[in-house]
Design an enzyme around this catalytic site. Structure first.
Site: not given
Ligand code: NAP
Length: 287
Positions: A70, A106
Site C-alpha cells: 500500500k 479505506d
Molecule cells: P497494522 O498496520 O499492523 O496495525 C495494527 C495496529 O494494532 C498497530 O497500531 C499495533 O500497535 C496495534 N496492536 C497490535 N497488537 C497490539 C497489542 N497487543 N496492544 C496494543 N496495540 C496493538 O494493521 P492494519 O492494516 O492497520 O489493520 C488493523 C486491523 O484492521 C486488523 O484487524 C485488520 O484486519 C483490520 N482491517 C479491516 C479492514 C476492513 O475493511 N474492515 C481494512 C483494513 C484493516 P503498534 O503500532 O504499537 O505496533
C-alpha cells in the site's frame, strides 16, 4: 462469459488468495452485465513494479492493492488523490489513458459504513485503538468529515514519535484536533472514553491468535452514549462486540468498511454503484 473484450481488474497483495474482493467485484460486474473480471495476484515488493506496469500493458481498468504494497506502490503512480496523499497509502489504482491514479478508499469506505448505521462522524468525539495503516486511513477521513476530536491509542514503541508528528500534520491540514496517547495510559483512556461518541478498534486484537482478547482492559468503560466499531470482520463478532452488545451498546464489525471500500473502488472503475445489499448477504456467508 469471458469474451475477447473482457476487461481485467484485480488485487495485488501477498497473501492474495484469501481475499473476498474477487467475489465482491465479480458479483457486481455480473449484476450490471459489465464485461470485466477481477482476479487475485500474489504480488509483493519483489514484483510490484512489473505488476503495476502491467496495468498499462494489459490495459486493465485498475486494481486494488493491499499488504505489503500500500505504501511501496506510491513510487510507481502518476498521481494521487488528496486523501491518498494525506494517508500516504493507496488501496485502489485507476487506469485512465495510460495514467495511473492512486486512491485510498479505506477511510471513505469506513465513513460510509458508519453513516449507513445511522451514526454521524461530524462533531463527534472519537477514540481509535491502534495507529497502523487502517487507523491512519480512517483518522484522515474522519478528520476531513468534521469529527470534533480524535484520540488515538498506540503502544509506546519506536513508531510512536514519528506517528505523533504525522498526526500533528494531519490535524493542521484538516483543522481537526487529533491526539496520540500511550495505549498503557488507562486513566487517560477512561477519561476519553467517558466523553466519546464512537470507539473504534483498529488493532488486530480480537482476531487470529488474539481472538479471545479484548482491546480495552476494562469493558465497564463502555457506556450507553457510545457506539462501538471493530474493523475486524472475521470473526464476525469479536469479544469487544460481544461485550458491548451484552451491555446493550450498539456495536458493528468491519464488514461494512470492507464492502464500502470496494464499492468506492468499483465506482471509480465503472462509474456504477455496487449492489451493496446483495453483496453483504453473500459475504456474510463467507466470513
Ligand atoms: P497494522 O498496520 O499492523 O496495525 C495494527 C495496529 O494494532 C498497530 O497500531 C499495533 O500497535 C496495534 N496492536 C497490535 N497488537 C497490539 C497489542 N497487543 N496492544 C496494543 N496495540 C496493538 O494493521 P492494519 O492494516 O492497520 O489493520 C488493523 C486491523 O484492521 C486488523 O484487524 C485488520 O484486519 C483490520 N482491517 C479491516 C479492514 C476492513 O475493511 N474492515 C481494512 C483494513 C484493516 P503498534 O503500532 O504499537 O505496533
Amino acid at each position: 462469459m469471458i469474451s475477447g473484450k473482457t476487461k481485467l481488474t484485480g488485487f495485488f497483495a501477498k497473501p492474495a488468495s484469501h481475499s473476498l474482493s474477487p467475489l465482491m467485484h465479480n458479483l457486481a460486474f455480473s449484476h450490471w452485465g459489465i464485461d470485466a473480471v477481477y482476479l487475485a495476484f500474489e504480488v509483493d515488493q519483489t514484483n510490484l513494479r512489473q505488476a503495476v506496469e502491467s496495468i498499462r500493458t494489459l490495459d486493465m481498468l485498475g486494481v486494488n492493492v493491499s499488504m505489503p504494497n500500500k505504501t511501496a506502490v506510491l513510487a510507481y503512480l502518476d498521481q494521487l488523490s488528496p486523501e491518498a496523499e494525506l494517508i500516504g497509502a493507496v488501496n485502489t489504482i485507476v487506469h485512465q489513458e495510460q495514467r495511473l491514479i492512486g486512491y485510498n478508499t479505506d477511510g471513505m469506505g469506513f465513513v460510509r459504513s458508519v453513516n449507513e448505521t445511522g451514526h454521524p462522524i461530524k462533531n463527534q468525539k472519537i477514540v481509535v485503538l491502534g495507529a497502523g495503516g487502517a487507523a491512519k486511513a480512517i483518522v484522515v477521513q474522519m478528520a476531513l468529515e468534521g469529527a470534533q476530536e480524535i484520540t488515538i491509542y498506540k503502544r509506546l514503541n519506536a513508531t510512536f514519535l514519528p506517528l505523533k508528528e504525522y498526526f500533528v500534520k494531519v490535524s493542521e491540514k484538516t483543522g481537526c484536533p487529533i491526539r496520540l496517547h500511550d495505549y498503557a495510559d488507562e486513566s487517560q483512556l477512561a477519561l476519553d472514553l467517558s466523553q466519546a461518541n464512537l470507539l473504534i478498534n483498529a488493532t488486530d486484537i480480537g482476531m487470529g491468535s488474539k481472538k479471545d482478547q479484548l482491546p480495552i482492559a476494562d469493558v465497564k468503560l463502555l457506556h450507553s452514549q457510545l457506539a462501538v466499531f471493530d474493523l475486524i470482520y472475521s470473526p464476525s463478532e469479536t469479544r469487544l462486540i460481544q461485550e458491548a452488545k451484552k451491555m446493550g451498546i450498539k456495536a458493528y464489525n468491519g464488514l461494512g468498511m470492507l464492502i464500502h471500500q470496494g464499492a468506492i473502488a468499483f465506482e471509480l472503475w465503472t462509474h456504477r454503484e455496487m449492489p451493496v445489499q446483495n453483496i453483504r448477504e453473500q459475504l456474510e456467508q463467507e466470513v
